[in-house]
Write a protein that holds these residues in place. Structure first.
Motif, mmCIF file in Angstrom:
data_model
loop_
_atom_site.group_PDB
_atom_site.id
_atom_site.type_symbol
_atom_site.label_atom_id
_atom_site.label_comp_id
_atom_site.label_asym_id
_atom_site.label_seq_id
_atom_site.Cartn_x
_atom_site.Cartn_y
_atom_site.Cartn_z
ATOM 1 N N THR A 198 -11.187 -12.468 34.940
ATOM 2 C CA THR A 198 -12.457 -12.950 35.881
ATOM 3 C C THR A 198 -13.449 -11.842 35.858
ATOM 4 O O THR A 198 -13.161 -10.578 36.343
ATOM 5 C CB THR A 198 -11.955 -13.390 37.193
ATOM 6 O OG1 THR A 198 -10.866 -14.312 37.101
ATOM 7 C CG2 THR A 198 -13.045 -13.651 38.260
ATOM 8 N N GLU B 262 -14.209 -17.052 34.953
ATOM 9 C CA GLU B 262 -12.555 -16.755 34.519
ATOM 10 C C GLU B 262 -12.827 -16.825 32.929
ATOM 11 O O GLU B 262 -13.137 -18.034 32.542
ATOM 12 C CB GLU B 262 -11.685 -17.412 35.055
ATOM 13 C CG GLU B 262 -10.273 -16.826 34.740
ATOM 14 C CD GLU B 262 -8.923 -17.507 35.448
ATOM 15 O OE1 GLU B 262 -8.173 -16.851 35.930
ATOM 16 O OE2 GLU B 262 -8.989 -18.857 35.748
ATOM 17 N N THR C 10 -15.895 -21.314 41.753
ATOM 18 C CA THR C 10 -15.172 -20.815 40.294
ATOM 19 C C THR C 10 -16.162 -21.460 39.274
ATOM 20 O O THR C 10 -16.525 -22.326 39.262
ATOM 21 C CB THR C 10 -14.023 -20.314 40.464
ATOM 22 O OG1 THR C 10 -13.389 -21.921 40.485
ATOM 23 C CG2 THR C 10 -13.411 -19.821 41.598
ATOM 24 N N LYS D 59 -15.024 -21.378 34.565
ATOM 25 C CA LYS D 59 -14.113 -20.932 33.454
ATOM 26 C C LYS D 59 -15.065 -21.161 32.259
ATOM 27 O O LYS D 59 -15.896 -22.207 31.920
ATOM 28 C CB LYS D 59 -12.865 -21.989 33.150
ATOM 29 C CG LYS D 59 -12.288 -22.415 34.630
ATOM 30 C CD LYS D 59 -11.527 -21.338 35.028
ATOM 31 C CE LYS D 59 -10.680 -21.928 36.538
ATOM 32 N NZ LYS D 59 -9.921 -20.730 36.724
#
Length: 779
Positions: free
Chosen positions: A500, A518, A585, A587
């Motif tokens: 991350t 991440e 968050t 990805k």
């Protein structure tokens, strides 16, 4: 006269009257309890925020820190009221032994930090909500560990550093406005200034909490943008005042919501139950009503006779329900008192539950008045002539009895009656459907929270083991060494390294914001996606549900990332669910820069014949000081408190719903038997035995119960699922899918319901012989 009539009515219908009394009492009990929980939760949380002098914005940071740069930023920003930088000494769980246990906190999912008491704000409080002050050799332990490890005042805490051991004595338990909830995977232990200095000689891993209080909390978004646009330390997540409130209220808030929904549905059932009672009473008293009208008693006085009984019943049962809530409320608010403390009760805290119970009482009285409008349609002549309100007739419509071939006569007549008078049976069907619904939804929610699959709603792929490495001076080297070791391990089926890092993203308002991304291969341990898939190309990115909403980005749309002076155009490949880190968050399959990396993770699945717990112990020693987590225990450690509270509420709801089923079935049969008196006599006169008639009623009730259970189960999987998703969407998981245990939901729960209805029907139809209904025709 009114009193005598009410007493006589009670003596004649003891079981029904007592049942209805208890039912209204339970409705009042639930609504009062839910009101108590909400008011105490609100009062205690606000009190904790006030006493701890909670920060408004916190930036967590791992690595070196420049205090001068921070002070320059504070001086140039007029909306900053106070600022402090808190150093937190990180100590691995393998070095800590709590209480008199022989094992360390090696397998704990929590990141453990040691701190001193804060000087300006963000005070760490004891169980009396007082600022903790410690002497040398003393320690204050987070409340989480008091519950998890069953610790008490006076227990030891041993910290090992090589061959050196330091033992502290627990003198307080910490209420931490930032890290109180079990959902937060970091916990702060408090020691004296001198002890902290000693510990720092042996443990060098520090994390900083850069904390701010603002002059105007409404300008928090403006301040966040200013901080993110600066060059201040930002290697770690940010949290704010609103998130503190949400996380601290989440566990008990969910329980209160479940009880509120149950109390609303029970209130609806209570009124329908009252309808059955009153219809049955009017059916039984039909001839007497005709006599009273014939002798000139005014309709207002006749109405007063009935209202008197139900007003007394509603008032006394509501009052008793409120008093009972005072006795049981501690069961539901014990977690609030422990984690948040108890604020001085305000007048509103007493008034709201009383008003909630008053609504129950008022609804009962109003409904009674509406039901008694039926008296307007009763005439003295008709009542004295027929003796019943529209006596039931044999149902000869539709398929005649002569057309049946293979079906048993009693089964045929039972089904035929339900079809012919479905409008009347529909009310019982609706109530049994609601009873099923309010049982299955909490049961499904409980199973979902306990399921290993729930980990995917926390932005984590489902695997056996998770290894976390926090950023430090040599983390990159340790990470590379760990990966080489894992590649050679023959016990591993598959593993996925993830890193991350902090990027900048161009927001929908044209302002650059910070975004934790991440990096890795997310097809190995897939997440729970609302739409789309994991990123497969280097220019693709998956966003958490809340991030997608904040950035106003949908599937296939582009966004701009910036890192190291380079801008990257990324396409949204998927939107996933994540309730951790504030639900914000992302990805991607981007290369990472070790200089900006914040933490490293490796997800691992071992081969079927390998014992996971043994592997966890092996890796804990091999990869020290990395945190090794057995993901099966992750949910129990983080959601354990919520699961325990929900289990208690679910058991209570199951007991109440089954009691409702007994009561409503018996009331419905009492009304039905009174209405069917002449029909039963006809059936007896043409040769049907009492056993035959009881079997017909059994078929009717079991058919309605079966339909009610089926519809209730379908509603729980659709409407109930929708309600849970609405709640989940507020936290970042808008498509939570129930994890259903078929044996429970489709097996023993329906079986218990059917048995309850069947036994109640059998007992209720025993009154056919006792009341002489069967010989009414001949008389």
């Amino acid at each position: 006269m009114l009193l005598k009539i009410a007493i006589k009515d009670f003596q004649r219908n003891k079981i029904v009257t007592i049942g209805l009394f208890l039912f209204i009492m339970l409705s009042a009990l639930l609504v009062a309890s839910a009101s108590h929980i909400i008011m105490e939760l609100s009062g205690s949380l606000n009190h904790l925020l006030l006493k701890s002098n909670a920060p408004h914005f916190v930036q967590m940071h791992q690595g070196p820190i420049n205090h001068t740069v921070i002070q320059r930023f504070v001086s140039a920003n007029p909306i900053v009221k106070k600022q402090q930088t808190v150093e937190m000494l990180r100590i691995d769980g393998s070095n800590i032994t709590l209480g008199n246990q022989s094992k360390t906190e090696l397998n704990s999912v929590m990141d453990i930090g040691f701190v001193r008491q804060n000087p300006s704000f963000d005070f760490l409080l004891n169980l009396e909500n007082e600022v903790i002050q410690l002497s040398e050799g003393e320690i204050a332990v987070p409340i989480y560990y008091r519950q998890q490890n069953h610790l008490s005042i006076g227990d030891p805490v041993t910290i090992t550093a090589g061959t050196r051991q330091s033992t502290f004595t627990i003198v307080d338990f910490v209420r931490d406005v930032q890290m109180n909830p079990a959902l937060v995977s970091s916990k702060r232990f408090v020691v004296s200034d001198r002890d902290y200095t000693v510990l720092k000689r042996f443990f060098k891993d520090s994390e900083y909490l850069i904390e701010f209080q603002l002059t105007d909390r409404s300008k928090l978004s403006e301040f966040r943008s200013a901080y993110e646009a600066s060059a201040l330390p930002a290697k770690g997540p940010t949290v704010d005042y609103a998130l503190f409130k949400t996380l601290n209220a989440l566990t008990d808030g969910v329980i209160a919501l479940v009880i509120i929904l149950a109390s609303i549905l029970l209130m609806i059932i209570a009124l329908l139950c009252l309808r059955f009672t009153m219809i049955a009473a009017l059916e039984e008293d039909y001839r007497e009503l005709g006599v009273m009208k014939a002798i000139g008693i005014p309709q207002s006085e006749i109405r007063a006779i009935y209202m008197a009984k139900y007003i007394v019943m509603a008032a006394s049962s509501s009052l008793l329900g409120y008093l009972a809530s005072l006795a049981v409320i501690r069961i539901f608010t014990a977690n609030i008192s422990l984690y948040l403390g108890t604020a001085s009760p305000s007048l509103l805290q007493y008034l709201v539950p009383v008003l909630a119970v008053a609504i129950v009482f008022g609804a009962v009285v109003l409904f009674c008045k509406l039901m008694l409008r039926r008296l307007n349609g009763i005439t003295a002549v008709e009542a004295l002539r027929s003796g019943t309100a529209g006596a039931a007739k044999l149902n000869t419509a539709m398929i005649p009895l002569s057309r049946r071939k293979w079906m048993n006569v009693n089964i045929f007549l039972g089904i035929k009656d339900v079809v012919g008078r479905f409008k009347m049976y529909g009310l019982l069907l609706f109530i049994l459907m609601i009873c099923t619904f309010i049982i299955i939804v909490p049961v499904n929610l409980l199973h979902t929270l306990q399921s290993p699959k729930f980990i995917t709603y926390m932005g984590i792929g489902q695997s056996h083991i998770r290894i976390d490495l926090q950023q430090s001076g040599s983390t990159e080297r340790k990470f590379e060494s760990m990966l080489r070791t894992l590649e050679k391990d023959q016990d591993i089926a598959k593993f996925s390294p993830l890193v991350t890092s902090r990027f900048k993203v161009l927001g929908s308002d044209g302002v650059w914001e910070s975004l934790n991304v991440e990096s890795g291969d997310f097809s190995i341990f897939p997440l729970s996606y609302i739409e789309g898939t994991a990123p497969e190309k280097s220019n693709e990115i998956a966003l958490s549900d809340l991030n997608a909403r904040d950035l106003d980005k949908g599937l296939g749309e582009e966004l701009l990332l910036a890192a190291g002076g380079t801008q990257l155009k990324m396409t949204v490949s998927g939107i996933y669910q994540d309730i951790t880190n504030g639900g914000r968050t992302a990805k991607a399959r981007l290369p990472y820069d070790p200089k900006t990396a914040m933490w490293y993770v490796v997800a691992i699945d071992v081969k079927p014949d390998v014992e996971v717990s043994a592997k966890v112990d092996q890796y804990a020693k091999l990869f020290y000081p990395a945190k090794i987590t057995h993901l099966d225990s992750y949910l129990s450690q983080t959601l354990g408190s919520m699961i325990a509270q929900l289990r208690l509420a679910t058991l209570l709801i199951i007991a109440i719903s089954l009691a409702i089923s007994v009561l409503i079935t018996s009331l419905f049969l009492k009304m039905l038997l009174a209405k069917d008196a002449s029909q039963i006599s006809i059936l007896r006169s043409i040769g049907f035995s009492l056993g035959d008639i009881r079997r017909q009623y059994m078929v009717r009730m079991l058919l309605i119960a079966g339909l009610g259970i089926t519809l209730g189960t379908i509603a729980a999987g659709t409407l109930g699922q929708g309600v849970v998703r609405v709640i989940g969407s507020m936290m970042g998981a808008s498509k939570i899918q129930f994890v259903i245990q078929p044996m429970t939901v489709y097996g023993w729960l329906p079986l218990v319901f059917v048995l309850v209805v069947g036994v109640t029907t059998f007992v209720s139809t025993m009154s056919i012989k006792k009341s002489g209904i069967a010989v009414q025709m001949s008389e």
